[in-house]
Design an enzyme around this catalytic site. Structure first.
Site, PDB file in Angstrom:
ATOM      1  N   PRO A 251       0.663  -1.267  -0.123  1.00 49.61           N
ATOM      2  CA  PRO A 251      -0.272  -0.103  -0.423  1.00 49.61           C
ATOM      3  C   PRO A 251       0.976   1.777   0.049  1.00 49.61           C
ATOM      4  CG  PRO A 251      -0.714  -1.760   1.945  1.00 49.61           C
ATOM      5  CD  PRO A 251       0.376  -2.611   1.180  1.00 49.61           C
ATOM      6  N   THR A 281      -2.957  -9.259  -8.277  1.00 55.60           N
ATOM      7  CA  THR A 281      -3.664  -9.900  -9.171  1.00 55.60           C
ATOM      8  C   THR A 281      -3.430 -11.454  -9.594  1.00 55.60           C
ATOM      9  OG1 THR A 281      -3.697  -8.694 -11.102  1.00 55.60           O
ATOM     10  CG2 THR A 281      -4.435 -10.135 -11.620  1.00 55.60           C
ATOM     11  N   GLY A 475     -18.441   7.369 -31.627  1.00 55.89           N
ATOM     12  CA  GLY A 475     -19.756   8.488 -30.914  1.00 55.89           C
ATOM     13  C   GLY A 475     -20.268   8.040 -29.777  1.00 55.89           C
ATOM     14  N   GLU A 499       3.024  -3.198 -13.907  1.00 56.23           N
ATOM     15  CA  GLU A 499       4.547  -4.118 -14.275  1.00 56.23           C
ATOM     16  C   GLU A 499       5.615  -2.832 -14.628  1.00 56.23           C
ATOM     17  OE1 GLU A 499       4.599  -6.850 -13.695  1.00 56.23           O
ATOM     18  OE2 GLU A 499       2.485  -7.527 -14.299  1.00 56.23           O
ATOM     19  N   ALA A 501       5.051   1.655 -13.654  1.00 57.36           N
ATOM     20  CA  ALA A 501       4.757   2.663 -13.778  1.00 57.36           C
ATOM     21  C   ALA A 501       5.722   3.391 -15.456  1.00 57.36           C
ATOM     22  CB  ALA A 501       4.775   3.323 -12.703  1.00 57.36           C
TER      23      ALA A 501
END
Length: 522
Positions: A251, A281, A475, A499, A501
């Site tokens: 964190p 993940t 659109g 992976e 920044a």
């Protein structure tokens, strides 16, 4: 217009010269102090390297792309030539080539070819990789595409039949040596890149990222594990019997991997883990968590890698306990895109890990940072391939919609602005694809750290623009979840973040390597 190959080559040569000069100037100053210029130089260097690779494959697309890179460069340098160490006349001598490459009529001709095929230029793959690509495209069309939008909308788990099907095709063993049940031969990474692109074209969250985690963990084990560990862990990874996740980010410590605080303390025949990891993940479905933890207070030299085994869980929350009070639990983080695999916050509370699950055993102590960084180079390469797959899907949808939609009594595809957008999208995709292939070869040859960082940075930023333009061409429908282009747009946004920044790669990897190379040349 002149010869496209000659023009593209001239522009690329000038761009290379500018980058070399700017890198040398930065090396004489301090790239860490002048971050704004260092970021721009790094970003342009990535684009120039891609242009040089594209020139080997398609002259028209290379001229278009190189001219756009030159325009980008001019904008970044304006008013700051002194900080770049480059003369105002740096682009003089190639004005005619730039005019040719940016001529709307030329772009329209390129668009004609793209809209006829839906492809962003030739791929130049050997026959065996064409077969691999065909097999995985067929799988993705049959198994992934029909459920991709539903998984995204409802934030569902990836269906087991997708995972099982990819396991049957050997998808999880692409980076595992054949001696341990995989399909990797001689360090070849092109198969991984091709497969990743095709799966990402169908869905980033439901397929394209499935092989990233086994790629990272297998690379770490191959490079740092004992023979017993390789034989214990690699075969079930390669077969898909054991799924994987990576627990590195914390964190308070994202890209600053060396500063992580999750601790591993030796207690008899076990290590005791305490701390919180985030953005893990696939940590729910995974059987193996690759955990980077601090075994010594001495900065990046005090980090070690563990393989933490656990049962597989579906859903968005899970919890495990041990005798003696140890616990580990995961909670999925809600995200605007990249759904299906779920990214978890994982909390370790006195969780005991057998001493034999430290990668490399005692010799692995303090090697975790280096093993993780080496594994991330492959992951960056793969992330570039994921970006290319997402962009290819966006291009196909943009072309398809432009063909069938009429606006003010004319087909959308008949407007010059539409066609120039599609031409630029194709050139950017083709450049990123060519560079991804080249970077794969460089990494396989034993280096390629710079190229992997450059192509990751470039392709992931490009994916945001390409998917945005594809969505814009739709659109109002582009904003509706009914149309998958909206999924592609929100999925692309994550690519520049994980992976490595965008800013961290530019400043701490690309700029530093460019200036180091410049210093060696002087």
């Amino acid at each position: 217009m002149g010869d496209a190959a000659t023009g593209a080559r001239a522009v690329v040569d000038v761009l290379r010269s500018v980058v070399a000069g700017a890198a040398a100037h930065l090396a004489s100053e301090s790239p860490d102090q002048d971050q704004a210029v260092a970021y721009d130089v790094a970003s342009i260097s990535s684009a120039v390297a891609a242009a040089a690779e594209l020139l080997k494959h398609d002259a028209d697309l290379a001229l278009l792309y190189a001219a756009d890179v030159a325009a980008d460069l001019a904008g970044r340098m304006t008013g700051r030539q002194a900080q770049w160490g480059v003369a105002r006349t740096a682009l003089d001598g190639v004005e005619a080539h730039l005019a040719a490459g940016r001529d709307p009529a030329f772009l329209e001709r390129v668009a004609e070819r793209v809209m006829a095929t839906g492809e962003a230029g030739p791929r130049h793959l050997p026959d065996e990789l064409r077969l691999v690509r065909s097999a995985f495209r067929e799988f993705a069309e049959d198994r992934v595409v029909p459920v991709a939008d539903r998984i995204h909308r409802d934030d569902e788990d990836i269906p087991a039949d997708i995972i099982d099907g990819l396991a049957d095709m050997g998808c999880f063993g692409l980076s595992v040596p054949a001696a341990y049940g995989g399909a990797a031969e001689g360090g070849d990474l092109l198969s991984m890149v091709v497969v990743t692109e095709e799966l990402s074209r169908a869905s980033l969250g439901a397929a394209g990222s499935l092989i990233t985690r086994p790629e990272i963990i297998a690379t770490a084990i191959v490079r740092g594990g004992t023979e017993e560990q390789k034989r214990r862990w690699l075969p079930p990874i390669a077969s898909g019997e054991r799924l994987c996740a990576v627990a590195v980010t914390e964190p308070d410590h994202g890209s600053d991997v060396a500063a992580i605080t999750t601790a591993a303390v030796r207690d008899g025949d076990a290590w005791v883990l305490n701390g919180v990891k985030t953005w893990c993940t696939f940590a729910g479905r995974a059987h193996y968590l690759l955990v980077l933890a601090r075994t010594d207070p001495s900065g990046h030299r005090g980090l070690s890698l563990f393989v933490v085994e656990k049962p597989s869980f579906t859903g968005h929350e899970w919890r495990l306990t041990q005798e003696g009070g140890g616990a580990v639990e995961g909670r999925a983080i809600r995200t605007l895109g990249y759904r299906g695999m779920h990214s978890f916050e994982v909390r370790f509370d006195r969780w005991r890990v057998p001493a034999g699950d430290l990668i490399g055993l005692d010799e692995g102590l303090g090697r975790g940072f280096y093993l993780q960084m080496q594994a991330f180079a492959n992951a960056r390469l793969q992330t570039a391939a994921r970006a290319v797959g997402v962009m290819q899907a966006a291009l196909e949808r943009a072309v398809g919609y432009a063909r069938q939609r009429s606006v003010f009594g004319r087909p959308l595809a008949g407007y010059q602005l539409t066609r120039t957008k599609i031409a630029r999208m194709a050139a950017l995709i083709a450049a990123c694809r060519a560079f991804t292939y080249a970077a794969a070869r460089a990494v396989a040859d034993g280096d390629g750290q710079l190229e992997a960082a450059q192509v990751k940075q470039l392709a992931c930023r490009a994916a945001e623009w390409v998917t945005r333009e594809a969505q814009q061409l739709h659109g109002g429908y582009g904003y509706a979840e009914e149309y998958s282009v909206s999924r592609l747009f929100v999925d692309a946004r994550v690519l520049s973040i994980f992976e490595g920044a965008d800013e961290v790669l530019a400043l701490r990897v690309i700029a530093r390597r460019l200036t180091a190379h410049a210093t060696k040349r002087t």
